[in-house]
Design a protein around this motif. Structure first.
Motif, PDB file in Angstrom:
ATOM      1  N   PHE A 103      22.030 -27.417 -13.758  1.00 48.37           N
ATOM      2  CA  PHE A 103      23.145 -27.766 -14.631  1.00 48.37           C
ATOM      3  C   PHE A 103      23.404 -29.273 -14.672  1.00 48.37           C
ATOM      4  O   PHE A 103      24.509 -29.713 -14.982  1.00 48.37           O
ATOM      5  N   HIS A 104      22.375 -30.064 -14.398  1.00 49.76           N
ATOM      6  CA  HIS A 104      22.531 -31.511 -14.393  1.00 49.76           C
ATOM      7  C   HIS A 104      23.034 -32.037 -15.735  1.00 49.76           C
ATOM      8  O   HIS A 104      23.855 -32.957 -15.791  1.00 49.76           O
ATOM      9  N   ASP A 105      22.558 -31.456 -16.839  1.00 50.88           N
ATOM     10  CA  ASP A 105      22.923 -31.938 -18.171  1.00 50.88           C
ATOM     11  C   ASP A 105      24.065 -31.152 -18.809  1.00 50.88           C
ATOM     12  O   ASP A 105      24.356 -31.334 -19.995  1.00 50.88           O
ATOM     13  N   LEU A 106      24.717 -30.288 -18.037  1.00 53.14           N
ATOM     14  CA  LEU A 106      25.773 -29.453 -18.609  1.00 53.14           C
ATOM     15  C   LEU A 106      26.910 -30.292 -19.190  1.00 53.14           C
ATOM     16  O   LEU A 106      27.567 -29.874 -20.146  1.00 53.14           O
ATOM     17  N   LYS A 107      27.122 -31.464 -18.642  1.00 56.80           N
ATOM     18  CA  LYS A 107      28.188 -32.353 -19.139  1.00 56.80           C
ATOM     19  C   LYS A 107      27.974 -32.747 -20.596  1.00 56.80           C
ATOM     20  O   LYS A 107      28.910 -33.168 -21.287  1.00 56.80           O
ATOM     21  N   ASP A 108      26.745 -32.625 -21.092  1.00 52.67           N
ATOM     22  CA  ASP A 108      26.429 -33.031 -22.463  1.00 52.67           C
ATOM     23  C   ASP A 108      26.614 -31.912 -23.481  1.00 52.67           C
ATOM     24  O   ASP A 108      26.397 -32.131 -24.676  1.00 52.67           O
ATOM     25  N   ILE A 109      27.005 -30.732 -23.027  1.00 50.88           N
ATOM     26  CA  ILE A 109      27.150 -29.614 -23.954  1.00 50.88           C
ATOM     27  C   ILE A 109      28.310 -29.873 -24.907  1.00 50.88           C
ATOM     28  O   ILE A 109      29.306 -30.513 -24.552  1.00 50.88           O
ATOM     29  N   ARG A 110      28.183 -29.384 -26.133  1.00 46.83           N
ATOM     30  CA  ARG A 110      29.190 -29.620 -27.159  1.00 46.83           C
ATOM     31  C   ARG A 110      29.839 -28.318 -27.608  1.00 46.83           C
ATOM     32  O   ARG A 110      29.246 -27.242 -27.501  1.00 46.83           O
ATOM     33  N   LYS A 111      31.044 -28.437 -28.094  1.00 49.32           N
ATOM     34  CA  LYS A 111      31.738 -27.282 -28.652  1.00 49.32           C
ATOM     35  C   LYS A 111      30.903 -26.699 -29.777  1.00 49.32           C
ATOM     36  O   LYS A 111      30.349 -27.422 -30.613  1.00 49.32           O
ATOM     37  N   GLY A 112      30.777 -25.373 -29.794  1.00 52.08           N
ATOM     38  CA  GLY A 112      29.963 -24.697 -30.797  1.00 52.08           C
ATOM     39  C   GLY A 112      28.544 -24.419 -30.357  1.00 52.08           C
ATOM     40  O   GLY A 112      27.821 -23.678 -31.026  1.00 52.08           O
ATOM     41  N   ALA A 113      28.138 -24.996 -29.218  1.00 59.09           N
ATOM     42  CA  ALA A 113      26.785 -24.754 -28.717  1.00 59.09           C
ATOM     43  C   ALA A 113      26.629 -23.288 -28.319  1.00 59.09           C
ATOM     44  O   ALA A 113      27.590 -22.606 -27.943  1.00 59.09           O
ATOM     45  N   GLU A 114      25.410 -22.813 -28.382  1.00 60.19           N
ATOM     46  CA  GLU A 114      25.127 -21.420 -28.045  1.00 60.19           C
ATOM     47  C   GLU A 114      24.654 -21.318 -26.595  1.00 60.19           C
ATOM     48  O   GLU A 114      23.871 -22.133 -26.122  1.00 60.19           O
ATOM     49  N   VAL A 115      25.152 -20.294 -25.903  1.00 57.77           N
ATOM     50  CA  VAL A 115      24.673 -19.937 -24.569  1.00 57.77           C
ATOM     51  C   VAL A 115      24.206 -18.487 -24.655  1.00 57.77           C
ATOM     52  O   VAL A 115      24.957 -17.609 -25.084  1.00 57.77           O
ATOM     53  N   ARG A 116      22.969 -18.241 -24.283  1.00 59.83           N
ATOM     54  CA  ARG A 116      22.428 -16.884 -24.326  1.00 59.83           C
ATOM     55  C   ARG A 116      22.282 -16.326 -22.919  1.00 59.83           C
ATOM     56  O   ARG A 116      21.810 -17.018 -22.017  1.00 59.83           O
ATOM     57  N   VAL A 117      22.665 -15.079 -22.773  1.00 63.33           N
ATOM     58  CA  VAL A 117      22.494 -14.387 -21.498  1.00 63.33           C
ATOM     59  C   VAL A 117      21.698 -13.115 -21.760  1.00 63.33           C
ATOM     60  O   VAL A 117      22.094 -12.288 -22.589  1.00 63.33           O
ATOM     61  N   ARG A 118      20.569 -12.979 -21.087  1.00 65.46           N
ATOM     62  CA  ARG A 118      19.735 -11.785 -21.223  1.00 65.46           C
ATOM     63  C   ARG A 118      19.914 -10.911 -20.005  1.00 65.46           C
ATOM     64  O   ARG A 118      19.897 -11.401 -18.865  1.00 65.46           O
ATOM     65  N   ASP A 119      20.103  -9.602 -20.220  1.00 67.85           N
ATOM     66  CA  ASP A 119      20.306  -8.708 -19.088  1.00 67.85           C
ATOM     67  C   ASP A 119      18.991  -8.085 -18.638  1.00 67.85           C
ATOM     68  O   ASP A 119      17.922  -8.344 -19.199  1.00 67.85           O
ATOM     69  N   THR A 120      19.079  -7.248 -17.620  1.00 67.02           N
ATOM     70  CA  THR A 120      17.875  -6.672 -17.028  1.00 67.02           C
ATOM     71  C   THR A 120      17.216  -5.645 -17.936  1.00 67.02           C
ATOM     72  O   THR A 120      16.080  -5.236 -17.685  1.00 67.02           O
ATOM     73  N   ASN A 121      17.908  -5.221 -18.989  1.00 62.08           N
ATOM     74  CA  ASN A 121      17.321  -4.320 -19.978  1.00 62.08           C
ATOM     75  C   ASN A 121      16.598  -5.078 -21.076  1.00 62.08           C
ATOM     76  O   ASN A 121      15.992  -4.472 -21.962  1.00 62.08           O
ATOM     77  N   GLY A 122      16.714  -6.413 -21.052  1.00 69.49           N
ATOM     78  CA  GLY A 122      16.086  -7.214 -22.091  1.00 69.49           C
ATOM     79  C   GLY A 122      17.001  -7.506 -23.263  1.00 69.49           C
ATOM     80  O   GLY A 122      16.583  -8.155 -24.230  1.00 69.49           O
ATOM     81  N   THR A 123      18.244  -7.040 -23.203  1.00 63.98           N
ATOM     82  CA  THR A 123      19.205  -7.301 -24.270  1.00 63.98           C
ATOM     83  C   THR A 123      19.751  -8.714 -24.143  1.00 63.98           C
ATOM     84  O   THR A 123      20.172  -9.132 -23.057  1.00 63.98           O
TER      85      THR A 123
END
Length: 213
Positions: A134-154
């Motif tokens: 998360f070194h560059d997390l400070k550069d994230i902007r409002k509206g940016a997408e974060v994706r989380v994939r679960d163990t089912n592949g969803t």
């Protein structure tokens, strides 16, 4: 202060109990002392003295097949598998080990991403081994997408709604870990200047909400 005994309460209350002093969280360079659990969710406050519990909080559905397995932030070119983080034997909150600084973790006492509540992901900024996930997390902007994939592949998509840097001794516990009606995501790392022992004095918190289908 003697350590109290914790009863089994709903997940949100247990999460607040375990993490109400996340000001101590140091996912960062150097030694990484974990957060200590306070007395109860009701009595915890910025000024309350922490005390380790003698019993763990009620477990979440961390064993469910829908548990998160990977987080991706395309705009920052961040992609990481997710290790599971719980409580240490003394009631402190686990953080990823320094030697796995490029791997983020999911706190299993919180919500499962995609379900109602706040899902919490923790990652290092730097460790003694150098730059971390998360070194560059400070550069994230409002509206940016974060994706989380679960163990089912969803794969689930979350949209960043804001971020803030807060002093660890004034961590906004309720705002970060409190109950939410919808599915929300919080990403936490260290930020700011260093104290006399070489620990960052602030936390960076990124807030995100699940995108509607």
């Amino acid at each position: 202060m003697p350590a109290p005994r914790l009863s089994h309460r709903p997940r949100t209350a247990a999460l607040l109990t375990a993490l109400a002093t996340c000001a101590a969280l140091t996912a960062c360079a150097g030694p990484t002392p974990s957060a200590t659990a306070p007395r109860t969710a009701a009595s915890a406050s910025a000024s309350s003295a922490p005390a380790a519990p003698t019993a763990p909080p009620e477990p979440s559905s961390s064993s469910a097949a829908s548990a998160p397995a990977q987080v991706t932030i395309p705009s920052l070119k961040i992609r990481s598998s997710l290790m599971r983080l719980g409580l240490n034997a003394d009631g402190t909150v686990e953080v990823p080990p320094a030697e796995r600084g490029m791997t983020a973790g999911w706190y299993t006492g919180g919500a499962v991403p995609g379900r109602p509540g706040a899902a919490v992901l923790i990652g290092h900024n730097d460790t003694r081994f150098g730059r971390a996930v998360f070194h560059d997390l400070k550069d994230i902007r409002k509206g940016a997408e974060v994706r989380v994939r679960d163990t089912n592949g969803t794969s689930l998509s979350f949209t960043v709604t804001g971020k803030e840097t807060v002093a660890k001794n004034a961590f906004p516990t309720e705002r970060v870990y409190g109950a939410t009606k919808g599915s929300t995501l919080r990403l936490i790392t260290c930020d700011g200047a260093f104290d006399s022992e070489g620990h960052p004095v602030d936390n960076l918190i990124v807030y995100a909400e699940r995108k509607p289908n």
